[in-house]
Design an enzyme around this catalytic site. Sequence first.
Site, PDB file in Angstrom:
ATOM      1  N   GLY A  57      -2.111  -1.485   6.773  1.00  0.00           N
ATOM      2  CA  GLY A  57      -3.281  -2.310   7.093  1.00  0.00           C
ATOM      3  C   GLY A  57      -4.031  -1.737   8.275  1.00  0.00           C
ATOM      4  O   GLY A  57      -4.234  -0.521   8.381  1.00  0.00           O
ATOM      5  N   THR A 110       0.886  -1.164   0.000  1.00  0.00           N
ATOM      6  CA  THR A 110       0.000   0.000   0.000  1.00  0.00           C
ATOM      7  C   THR A 110       0.920   1.209   0.000  1.00  0.00           C
ATOM      8  O   THR A 110       2.100   1.086   0.317  1.00  0.00           O
ATOM      9  CB  THR A 110      -0.951  -0.014   1.210  1.00  0.00           C
ATOM     10  OG1 THR A 110      -1.734  -1.188   1.117  1.00  0.00           O
ATOM     11  CG2 THR A 110      -1.850   1.204   1.301  1.00  0.00           C
ATOM     12  N   ASN A 144      -3.698  -3.931  -1.541  1.00  0.00           N
ATOM     13  CA  ASN A 144      -3.745  -4.700  -0.305  1.00  0.00           C
ATOM     14  C   ASN A 144      -2.405  -5.378  -0.033  1.00  0.00           C
ATOM     15  O   ASN A 144      -1.450  -4.716   0.264  1.00  0.00           O
ATOM     16  CB  ASN A 144      -4.920  -5.673  -0.275  1.00  0.00           C
ATOM     17  CG  ASN A 144      -5.260  -6.082   1.162  1.00  0.00           C
ATOM     18  OD1 ASN A 144      -4.874  -5.403   2.111  1.00  0.00           O
ATOM     19  ND2 ASN A 144      -5.960  -7.177   1.340  1.00  0.00           N
TER      20      ASN A 144
END
Length: 560
Positions: A460, A368, A388
Site C-alpha cells: 500500500g 498485492t 488492492n
Amino acid sequence: MLSRTLIVATLLALAGCATTPLSTGTNAVASAHPLATQAGLQALQTGGNAFDAAIATAAVLAVVEPYSAGMGGGGFWLLQKRNRETVMIDARETAPGQSHPDMYLNEAGEVRSDQPSLNGPLAAGIPGQPAAFAHINRLYAERPLRANLAAAIRLARQGFRIDERYRDLASWRRKVLRQHPDSARVFLHKGKVPETGTLLRQPALADTLEQLAEDGAEGFYSGPVARQLVEDVQAAGGIWTKADLAAYQIIERDPVTIRYRDAVIQTASLPSSGGMALAQMFGMMAERPITELYPEPDAVDRIHYRTELMRRAYRDRARHMGDPAYTDVPRERLRSSDYLARQAGSIEPLTASDSRTLFDAGTGGRHTTHLSVLDSDGRRVSATLSINWPFGSGFLSGQTGILLNNEMNDFAIKPGVPNAYGLVGGKANQVEAGKRPLSSMSPTLIDTPQRSAIIGTPGGSRIISMVFLGLLDVMDGHPAGAIVSRPRYHHQYQPDQIQHEPEAFTPDQRFRLQALGHRLENVGREYGNMQLILTDHTSGQTQAVADPRGIGQAIAQPVD
Ligand code: DON
C-alpha cells in the site's frame, strides 16, 4: 573477463548509450509464491524470454494468491528490452463510466459507513490485468499466450493446496467473502476458512483464462466473458457495463528516470505516485546531502533525515498527484531543483518538522504482489500487480471466476478523508468516470557501475518508502538478503508519525527519535514482501531473493 564486459556495458548505459545488453548469462525469477517462480523459470527454459516468464509467473500468482492480485485487478510493469529501452505498461484499473466524485458519500456528504469503496462490486475498477497479458504477449514475448497461461490454467482447474498465508488473509476477509455466495463457495468451506493442505479449485477461472488464451484481450473484454461479468456484477448492485469493459485500454508510458550520483533508477510513472515521490526524495538528497546537516551522520540521523524526505514527498503526493489524463500534475515544478532545494532546506537536523506547516509547491502486506524477472540476454521485468486489499472487494463473479478488485478506494473518496492506507488526497485524485486511481506501486530497476537490481514490493502506501530504503541499500553495497530483510520504517505526511515494524529501532534510537519530536507508531507487525534480483558487476554473479516475511521463492540459474 565476464565482469569486465558487464562493467563496460553498464558504463555505456550510464553514459546514455543504452544499447548494450546487460548480459548476465543468468535466468532469475523472484516472486511471492514457489509455484509462480517455477512457472516463470520453466518459461525461460522452454524458449521464453523475460516477458514470457513474467506473464507465466503473474498468471500463476493470479490463481494461487487469489488474495493479492489477479485477473480482476491491475498493475504496472516495467519491461526492459535487450537494447536497454524500458517501457512502462500501465494496466491500472479505470473507474466505471457511471462513477462520480460523490459515489461513496451519504446524503449528508459523509463517507458511507458500509464502505462500498472497499467491499462488494461497487469497489471495483475495470481490470487491466487480462489486457496486460495479451498486450505484453503480442508485442514482446516469444511463446504463444496459451503456453504462457498453461500453468495457471492447469492450477486453476486441478487446484492448488491452501497454505498458511491464504488462511491468514481469508480469515481477515471472511466476513465479506461470506456475504457473496460465489466467493464463499470458491474461497471458503461451509462459511469457514479451509484447512491448510485443502485443494482449492477454480474451474470458472480456468475457463476464463482459456478464453483469454484463445482470443486475446477480446476473449475477456467482449464476448461471453464480458457479458457474464457484467451480468454478475450488476445483479450484485455493481455499475459495470459492457461499454466500460470494451473501452479498457493499456497505456504504454515512459518510466520515471532518476539520476542520483552514479545510479540510474527507472521506476513507475503516473498514475503511480511512486516514481514522482522517489524522484523527489533523491532530488532532495542531491540538493541537500545529509552531510550538510551532520558532518558524520549516525543511524538515528539517517532515520530522521530519510523520514523528513518521505514526509515531504508524500505531502506532494496528497496535494498534487492523480491520473495525468484528468489532473494537471505540476511534474516539472515538483522535480525542479529550486523547489526541492527549498523543501530539503526546511529539514531541521534536531527537530521533526510538523506536517501541517510544510511549504507547498504552490501550483495548483501482504496483499498485492511483486515479481522480478531477468533473462540470460539481459531483458528485465519489474512488475507490481494488485487487487488492492486481501481478496480485493470480496466479490467473485460466479460465472467467470473473476474476483473483483477494490482499487476504487485508492481514489480520494472525500477530500482530506484518509483511505484504507491512511492516505489523504484532494481533487487531483477524486473519483471520475474512466479515471485511473492514484497508486503507490513502484516496480523499479536500478543500475550503478557496481550493481544492477530489479526491485519492488506490495504494501500500500508504504511501497514507496520500502523501495526507497531498498534502493539506498543497493547503492550502499548491502548484500541481497540483508536488503529484503531489513527492518522497515515509514512516514507518509499524514498521519504525522513514523510508522515502523516492531524491531525497526533499538531503545536508544527510539529515545533519540522521540527527543527530536517524532511520534513513533509501532504497526505491530512486519510489512512488505520484496522480490529482489541483484547483479554484481565485479563478480558477475546474480542473486535472487524473496522477502523472508512472505512464502515466496527466488531462483537464479546460470545458463551454459
Ligand atoms: O495501488 C496501490 O497503491 C495499492 N492498491 C496497493 C495495495 C497494496 O500494496 C496492498 N498491500 N499490502
